[in-house]
Motif scaffolding. Structure first.
Motif: not given
Lengths: 655, 270
Positions: A70-74, A76-82, A96-101
């Protein structure tokens, strides 16, 4: 499915496209991100190194083939690389949506049994740790921003960059190569959870074939190339973001820029000046509203100039865009307007360089659509969904209209069922819903036809698809007339004062509606008219506001009455809700779509009041604050009657 | 524990020895005694709160610490040395920064310009060089700007970077003021009512930032605050003042149970 001879050659997986880009476009910028006030950039060669390092690190941590990460964040290049690093290891990224509760997150993490989670910061780490005990499968958490995490137990918590270092120092190179070699076009590329207007989210499995073929087709359709650029600001968990930035981005090798923070998006957009741009109708509406509000504050001379040239642009602008004949004099005047009004305005909005702009997801108001097109921005509509890897229909250049969603995208076949539901077959059509064969079978039949859940029809003369409503929301009134709530809601929402509308009336003899006011537009109006208000609730209940909204409702009724098919959907009574519909309260999906049934249950007392003729109803509603605490607001709402009009058919009968 | 012992708090932070010690401070304005014979210390790395009802002498105490007021009696010891009478800017150069109760920013200047003023003491090039903004002056400015941008990022105020602070809402102005104080890279940060006038959400944000500053930069923090729940959550130790006198000194738990403190806050039956 096709194997061996594929139309994309050897480029059958995203990691292979990465290798191609690193050798072909090595020195070209692939990603940009504004950080510390300056745009940082990474070339394709650097991106390739970063991704490899992370992939090696993930192997050191013990990532298996077929795992979900799972990838949770706004954005950012680092997440696209991940995401690509995870694919390189033969695992599946799940953004995933970072604003999810935390509870929503727990459901998804549990459903895909994510062993690894890559998150942005302390906030997301805390959410993961909160639900840790419900998720025995979750093993390792990687984070990007160490702030506030120093004191945390680091046995299973790792710094993203440390893992990259561990990967480079480790010995997994051969294993990574072996895993890369094993992948083919049918390997799962990504899994995206649909927000789901009803029930729990479903995990849509998309293969490399889905993503790459869709990316390729879309890039060729609009002539995108390596010198284009986009701003990635929409949620990473949303399929559109994945297709635009990864699918099309890797296929063409264009540059993806990430904003500094969500609040600075508008500013960053202006600095980057993307050539390819996507935004939901809501965004375009919001920008137009703020432009109009600011113009009202401008000097009279500027206001006059703006009005004069915008009126002219509305006539000529779209014609120029569509390549229709325009006289020399008109062209000259348009050029003048461009110098004085359109150019500076587009520059302020960050849309100067947009060659292709898309909007989708909801209907867009014709005035809004025309406004952007008359400025010379090639804004088009498309119709798509997660299950289709976005594209079902697209508007070709020169055939752009506000009321259709275009012709089938390259490779897509359409079929309209007897009940009006739209079905499609395409190379982008999803593999399955993860761990949910029943839903898969309901949606996709053995021949590969996928049900969209939307009702629509194909215009005979143009071949364009028109969408009326969600198929399951389309119903019948008690007298047998068609009930299509969204059709009416969209007409209502085209008024800047109305942010959201929900229409009820299925199985009843008449329709009623809930409205939400747009606080920016109505607040501005209140300020100008010296109307004091202390809260959203107070403004929403102001008699003058209600008068204005009543006029809007009646205008819509008049226009609905003209459509013989849908004239039964005129709104007889309405009220303005005392709170804004909110995803935190479950009334909207995370993508801001109305959850009709939940609203119907929650405000049942108000609906009853609208039907039984009461003038006022007192109600109390539970609300959820951002930090997860609950509170309640109570209010007394005024129910208003609206004038309804005789339908075209009735008029004929009366004569 | 003695004054030089370091210890670890329950949440894992290391608190060092004494950084600053106030010995028998008395401050008078004419006949009015603002602070009377007060002694306490501030240790390296801790979050120290000073609380008390209105007029208790809290702000005066902060003004003594940062050298704005000079007490008539008593001594201030900083890092093992008795501090002579100094001007506030000299004290700032020693690594003591502060924010103000009623926000003292330059209203016409933007956020980033305000934050940059926090670096002024560290800029070595003279006024003329800075005005020309070329060569070494420019190089110097770039280095300091980078530091400021890190702080802007840390406090999440990127979106108001170029906004004149006069246009900003109160809560954000408070954050800009904190940013300016942090730009000095202080050893000791004095916060005069950092949460005053904020709503619950803004208070939570600010508390998070204060904890993060303490954690990330190891900055020692002394704060004055009215909101008791905030103080009890944030502070390692609390000094309670009332009419210029010390009522109690200890951990939040100890202070909360202290009868004198309860009387001062809730009133006494007569």
């Amino acid at each position: 499915m096709t194997t061996g001879q594929s139309p994309v050659g050897d480029l059958v997986t995203i990691p292979r496209l990465l290798a191609r880009n690193a050798s072909k476009f090595g020195d070209k910028p692939a990603y940009r991100e504004k950080e510390f006030g300056i745009w940082q950039s990474w070339t394709w060669a650097q991106v390739s190194d970063e991704i490899n390092a992370l992939a090696l690190g993930l192997l050191e941590l013990g990532l298996n083939e077929g795992d979900h990460v799972a990838i949770i964040g706004k954005n950012r290049p680092y997440f696209y690389w991940a995401m690509v690093a995870i694919q390189s290891c033969g695992a599946v990224p799940v953004p995933l949506y970072p604003d999810a509760v935390a509870d929503e997150m727990a459901f998804v993490l549990d459903h895909c049994s994510a062993r690894f989670v890559i998150v942005e910061d302390q906030e997301q780490v805390d959410k993961c740790l909160d639900v840790n005990d419900q998720l025995p499968g979750m093993e390792e958490i990687l984070y990007l921003d160490a702030r506030g995490l120093r004191k945390y137990d680091h046995t299973h918590l790792h710094d993203y960059r440390e893992i990259q270092k561990r990967g480079l120092a480790g010995t997994k190179k051969a294993e990574l190569d072996a895993r890369l070699a094993k992948q083919d076009i049918n390997t799962t590329c990504v899994m995206l959870y649909t927000s789901g207007t009803t029930g729990r989210p479903k995990g849509v499995v998309l293969s490399n074939q889905n993503i790459i073929m869709s990316g390729k087709a879309a890039a060729e359709f609009d002539g995108l190339h390596a010198d284009d650029s986009v701003l990635a600001y929409l949620p990473m968990a949303w399929v559109g973001d994945f297709i635009f930035t990864v699918g099309e981005g890797y296929w063409t090798g264009f540059c993806v820029a990430c904003p500094e923070s969500p609040e600075t998006m508008q500013h960053d957009l202006r600095e980057i000046g993307p050539s390819y741009f996507f935004a939901p109708p809501r965004y375009f509406e919001g920008v137009l509203t703020s432009v109009m509000i600011r113009m009202e504050d401008a000097s009279p001379r500027k206001r006059k100039m703006f009005k004069k040239y915008m009126d002219f642009a509305k006539e000529v602008g779209p014609k120029i865009l569509d390549g229709k004949p325009v006289s020399f004099g008109e062209r000259l005047k348009y050029a003048m307007g461009n110098l004085l009004v359109y150019g500076p305005l587009k520059n302020t909005l960050g849309l100067s360089r947009v060659r292709v702009g898309y909007t989708a997801g909801e209907a867009i108001g014709p005035e809004i659509f025309d406004f952007y097109r008359s400025l010379g921005i090639n804004l088009k509509q498309l119709y798509g969904q997660t299950e289709a890897s976005v594209f079902v229909t697209v508007q070709p250049d020169g055939e752009v209209r506000a009321d259709t969603v275009g012709v089938p995208a390259p490779g897509v076949e359409l079929r309209i069922a007897d009940n009006g539901e739209v079905f499609y077959k395409s190379p982008g059509a999803f593999v399955e819903y993860y761990k949910n064969p029943e839903s898969t079978a309901e949606t996709k039949d053995a021949e590969g036809w996928v049900a969209t859940g939307d009702a629509g029809f194909i215009e005979e003369d143009t071949g364009h698809l028109r969408i009326i409503d969600r198929a399951k929301d389309v119903g019948k009134m008690s007298d047998g007339q068609m009930f299509a709530p969204k059709y009416v809601e969209n007409k209502l929402k085209f008024f800047p004062n109305i942010l959201e509308a929900v229409v009820f009336g299925n199985g009843k003899d008449r329709c009623v509606a809930f409205l939400n006011i747009d606080l920016t537009a109505v607040g501005n109006w209140a300020e100008r008219n010296n109307i004091a208000y202390s809260s959203y609730q107070e403004l929403a209940g102001h008699p003058q506001v209600l008068d204005t909204l009543q006029e809007h409702v009646e205008t819509v009724n008049a226009s609905v009455a003209e459509d013989p098919m849908l004239s039964g959907c005129q709104i007889h009574r309405f009220c303005v809700l005392h709170k804004q519909l909110d995803a935190d309260d479950g009334e909207l999906t995370r993508t801001q779509k109305v959850r009709r049934r939940i609203i119907e249950e929650k405000f049942a007392d108000l609906i009853a009041g609208l039907y039984d003729g009461s003038e006022h109803i007192s109600t109390e509603t539970e609300v959820m604050y951002e930090d997860g605490r609950k509170g309640s607001i109570s209010a007394t709402l005024e129910m208003r009657d609206a004038k309804v009009f005789a339908t075209a058919a009735d008029k004929v009968a009366a004569q | 524990m003695t004054a030089t012992d370091s210890y670890v708090t329950p949440d894992g932070r290391t608190i060092g020895g004494v950084m600053m010690e106030m010995k028998n401070i008395t401050l008078r304005f004419g006949g009015v005694v603002a602070i009377k014979d007060i002694s306490f210390d501030i240790r390296e790395g801790e979050i120290r709160a000073i609380i008390g009802p209105n007029g208790a002498g809290k702000s005066s105490m902060l003004n003594v610490i940062n050298g704005f007021y000079h007490p008539q009696e008593g001594e201030v010891w900083f890092r093992g040395e008795k501090r002579p009478s100094m001007k506030p800017y000299q004290i700032a150069a020693q690594g003591i920064a502060r924010t103000f109760q009623n926000i003292a920013l330059f209203h016409g200047m933007t956020t980033v310009e305000n934050v940059m003023t926090g670096r002024q003491l560290m800029m070595k090039k003279n006024f003329l060089w800075q005005m020309l903004r070329v060569g070494p002056a420019m190089a110097e400015e770039v280095v300091h700007r980078r530091r400021c941008e890190e702080i802007i990022d840390f406090l999440e105020i990127q979106h108001i970077r170029k906004e004149p602070v006069g246009n900003l809402p109160y809560g954000l102005q408070k954050r800009v003021e904190l940013a300016r104080a942090l730009a000095m890279e202080p050893k000791l940060l004095l916060l005069d009512e950092p949460m005053a006038g904020m709503n619950v959400e803004e208070k939570e944000d600010m508390s998070r930032f204060i904890l993060d500053v303490n954690d990330q930069y190891g900055t020692t923090i002394a704060l004055i605050e009215h909101d008791m729940s905030v103080v009890m959550d944030l502070a390692d130790r609390v000094v309670v003042l009332d009419y210029g006198k010390m009522l109690a000194d200890g951990t939040p738990d100890e202070v909360q149970k202290n009868q004198a403190v309860i009387d001062a806050y809730l009133g006494v039956e007569h």
